[in-house]
Design a protein around this motif. Structure first.
Motif, mmCIF file in Angstrom:
data_model
loop_
_atom_site.group_PDB
_atom_site.id
_atom_site.type_symbol
_atom_site.label_atom_id
_atom_site.label_comp_id
_atom_site.label_asym_id
_atom_site.label_seq_id
_atom_site.Cartn_x
_atom_site.Cartn_y
_atom_site.Cartn_z
ATOM 1 N N GLN A 151 0.811 -1.219 0.000
ATOM 2 C CA GLN A 151 0.000 0.000 0.000
ATOM 3 C C GLN A 151 0.845 1.269 0.000
ATOM 4 O OE1 GLN A 151 -3.200 0.079 2.841
ATOM 5 N NE2 GLN A 151 -3.870 2.099 2.205
ATOM 6 N N LYS A 152 1.893 1.320 0.833
ATOM 7 C CA LYS A 152 2.729 2.527 0.897
ATOM 8 C C LYS A 152 3.474 2.768 -0.419
ATOM 9 C CE LYS A 152 3.471 2.714 5.884
ATOM 10 N NZ LYS A 152 2.681 3.839 6.244
ATOM 11 N N ALA A 153 4.006 1.709 -1.024
ATOM 12 C CA ALA A 153 4.707 1.845 -2.311
ATOM 13 C C ALA A 153 3.735 2.297 -3.396
ATOM 14 C CB ALA A 153 5.370 0.530 -2.702
ATOM 15 N N PHE A 154 2.524 1.759 -3.362
ATOM 16 C CA PHE A 154 1.493 2.140 -4.325
ATOM 17 C C PHE A 154 1.134 3.619 -4.174
ATOM 18 C CE2 PHE A 154 -3.069 2.766 -5.123
ATOM 19 C CZ PHE A 154 -3.127 2.459 -6.477
ATOM 20 N N GLU A 155 0.886 4.051 -2.938
ATOM 21 C CA GLU A 155 0.516 5.455 -2.700
ATOM 22 C C GLU A 155 1.644 6.400 -3.096
ATOM 23 O OE1 GLU A 155 -0.734 5.448 1.397
ATOM 24 O OE2 GLU A 155 -2.697 4.611 0.885
ATOM 25 N N LYS A 156 2.873 6.007 -2.853
ATOM 26 C CA LYS A 156 4.022 6.822 -3.254
ATOM 27 C C LYS A 156 4.072 6.941 -4.779
ATOM 28 C CE LYS A 156 8.961 7.267 -2.343
ATOM 29 N NZ LYS A 156 10.120 6.710 -1.644
ATOM 30 N N ALA A 157 3.808 5.845 -5.468
ATOM 31 C CA ALA A 157 3.790 5.858 -6.934
ATOM 32 C C ALA A 157 2.661 6.746 -7.449
ATOM 33 C CB ALA A 157 3.648 4.435 -7.466
ATOM 34 N N VAL A 209 -6.620 13.014 -9.390
ATOM 35 C CA VAL A 209 -7.766 12.464 -8.666
ATOM 36 C C VAL A 209 -9.011 13.187 -9.168
ATOM 37 C CG1 VAL A 209 -8.904 12.281 -6.412
ATOM 38 C CG2 VAL A 209 -6.449 11.846 -6.606
ATOM 39 N N ASN A 210 -10.016 12.419 -9.548
ATOM 40 C CA ASN A 210 -11.278 13.003 -9.999
ATOM 41 C C ASN A 210 -12.373 12.944 -8.952
ATOM 42 O OD1 ASN A 210 -10.546 13.907 -12.528
ATOM 43 N ND2 ASN A 210 -11.005 11.963 -13.507
ATOM 44 N N GLN A 211 -12.387 11.867 -8.150
ATOM 45 C CA GLN A 211 -13.503 11.685 -7.232
ATOM 46 C C GLN A 211 -13.153 10.658 -6.158
ATOM 47 O OE1 GLN A 211 -16.900 10.151 -9.343
ATOM 48 N NE2 GLN A 211 -18.268 10.362 -7.625
ATOM 49 N N TRP A 222 -6.379 17.921 -7.692
ATOM 50 C CA TRP A 222 -5.918 16.746 -8.427
ATOM 51 C C TRP A 222 -5.127 15.797 -7.548
ATOM 52 C CZ3 TRP A 222 -3.613 19.510 -13.319
ATOM 53 C CH2 TRP A 222 -4.656 20.046 -14.082
ATOM 54 N N LYS A 223 -4.756 16.250 -6.341
ATOM 55 C CA LYS A 223 -3.932 15.446 -5.438
ATOM 56 C C LYS A 223 -4.816 14.579 -4.544
ATOM 57 C CE LYS A 223 -0.533 19.152 -5.260
ATOM 58 N NZ LYS A 223 0.088 20.168 -4.392
ATOM 59 N N ARG A 224 -4.208 13.564 -3.938
ATOM 60 C CA ARG A 224 -4.935 12.771 -2.948
ATOM 61 C C ARG A 224 -5.240 13.669 -1.757
ATOM 62 N NH1 ARG A 224 -2.867 8.429 -0.426
ATOM 63 N NH2 ARG A 224 -0.798 9.325 -0.444
ATOM 64 N N MET A 225 -6.338 13.394 -1.048
ATOM 65 C CA MET A 225 -6.803 14.221 0.081
ATOM 66 C C MET A 225 -5.690 14.537 1.065
ATOM 67 S SD MET A 225 -10.023 15.147 0.275
ATOM 68 C CE MET A 225 -11.648 14.734 -0.252
ATOM 69 N N CYS A 226 -4.880 13.528 1.412
ATOM 70 C CA CYS A 226 -3.851 13.733 2.439
ATOM 71 C C CYS A 226 -2.726 14.646 1.973
ATOM 72 C CB CYS A 226 -3.294 12.392 2.908
ATOM 73 S SG CYS A 226 -2.480 11.452 1.612
ATOM 74 N N ASN A 227 -2.650 14.944 0.686
ATOM 75 C CA ASN A 227 -1.577 15.795 0.164
ATOM 76 C C ASN A 227 -2.045 17.182 -0.251
ATOM 77 O OD1 ASN A 227 0.229 13.735 0.492
ATOM 78 N ND2 ASN A 227 0.058 13.006 -1.592
ATOM 79 N N ARG A 228 -3.318 17.477 -0.022
ATOM 80 C CA ARG A 228 -3.827 18.788 -0.430
ATOM 81 C C ARG A 228 -3.443 19.838 0.593
ATOM 82 N NH1 ARG A 228 -9.774 17.239 -2.886
ATOM 83 N NH2 ARG A 228 -8.959 15.645 -4.268
ATOM 84 N N SER A 229 -3.180 21.030 0.081
ATOM 85 C CA SER A 229 -2.797 22.139 0.963
ATOM 86 C C SER A 229 -3.992 22.620 1.747
ATOM 87 C CB SER A 229 -2.270 23.313 0.127
ATOM 88 O OG SER A 229 -1.144 22.920 -0.600
ATOM 89 N N GLU A 230 -3.735 23.096 2.928
ATOM 90 C CA GLU A 230 -4.770 23.730 3.741
ATOM 91 C C GLU A 230 -4.970 25.143 3.211
ATOM 92 O OE1 GLU A 230 -6.362 22.220 6.363
ATOM 93 O OE2 GLU A 230 -5.219 20.388 6.014
#
Length: 139
Positions: free
Chosen positions: A77-83, A95-97, A130-138
């Motif tokens: 999972q971690k390698a996948f998310e990093k990719a 990311v669309n939805q 376009w980024k995953r939720m955990c990487n979006r800026s506040e």
């Protein structure tokens, strides 16, 4: 009579689909910057891409509706998310939805992006959404 196609033995038996890799993408700075796992994930995503062509025109496609799990790729999972994060950061996907599946489970719907063409130029832009939720800026 249909057109006969000859396949090289190292390519295929001729009874499967394929994902085209164009040389402009292969030779781009963005592609050259990718790690192996990111390339692997991208190719698995491309294998899920479908389109319908009528009279040499694309009439339908799922380019904005691609879902993939780390289990599909054989990565952890971690390698996948990093990719995935690297593919987003270099402009290949977005990311669309988010589709909730009950509890903490969710399916993320990705789309292919063409920002890789502008990587390392002033035109290159990765929007926060376009980024995953955990990487979006506040904001």
């Amino acid at each position: 009579m249909g057109k006969k196609i000859t396949y090289e033995s190292f390519e295929t038996k001729g009874n499967s689909n394929f994902a085209a890799m164009y040389f402009d993408m292969l030779n781009s700075q963005a592609w050259q910057s990718l790690r192996g796992n990111s390339i692997k994930v991208y190719m698995f995503m491309r294998s899920k891409y479908k389109r319908k062509i009528v009279k040499e025109k694309i009439v339908s496609t799922n380019r904005e509706d691609i879902s993939i799990s780390y289990k599909d790729t054989g990565l952890g999972q971690k390698a996948f998310e990093k990719a995935i994060d690297e593919l987003i950061a270099t402009g290949f996907i977005k990311v669309n939805q988010y589709k909730p599946q009950g509890g903490f489970k969710k399916i993320i719907i990705y789309g292919f992006n063409d920002q890789w063409k502008y990587y390392n130029t002033l035109r290159f832009q990765i929007k926060d959404e376009w980024k995953r939720m955990c990487n979006r800026s506040e904001v």
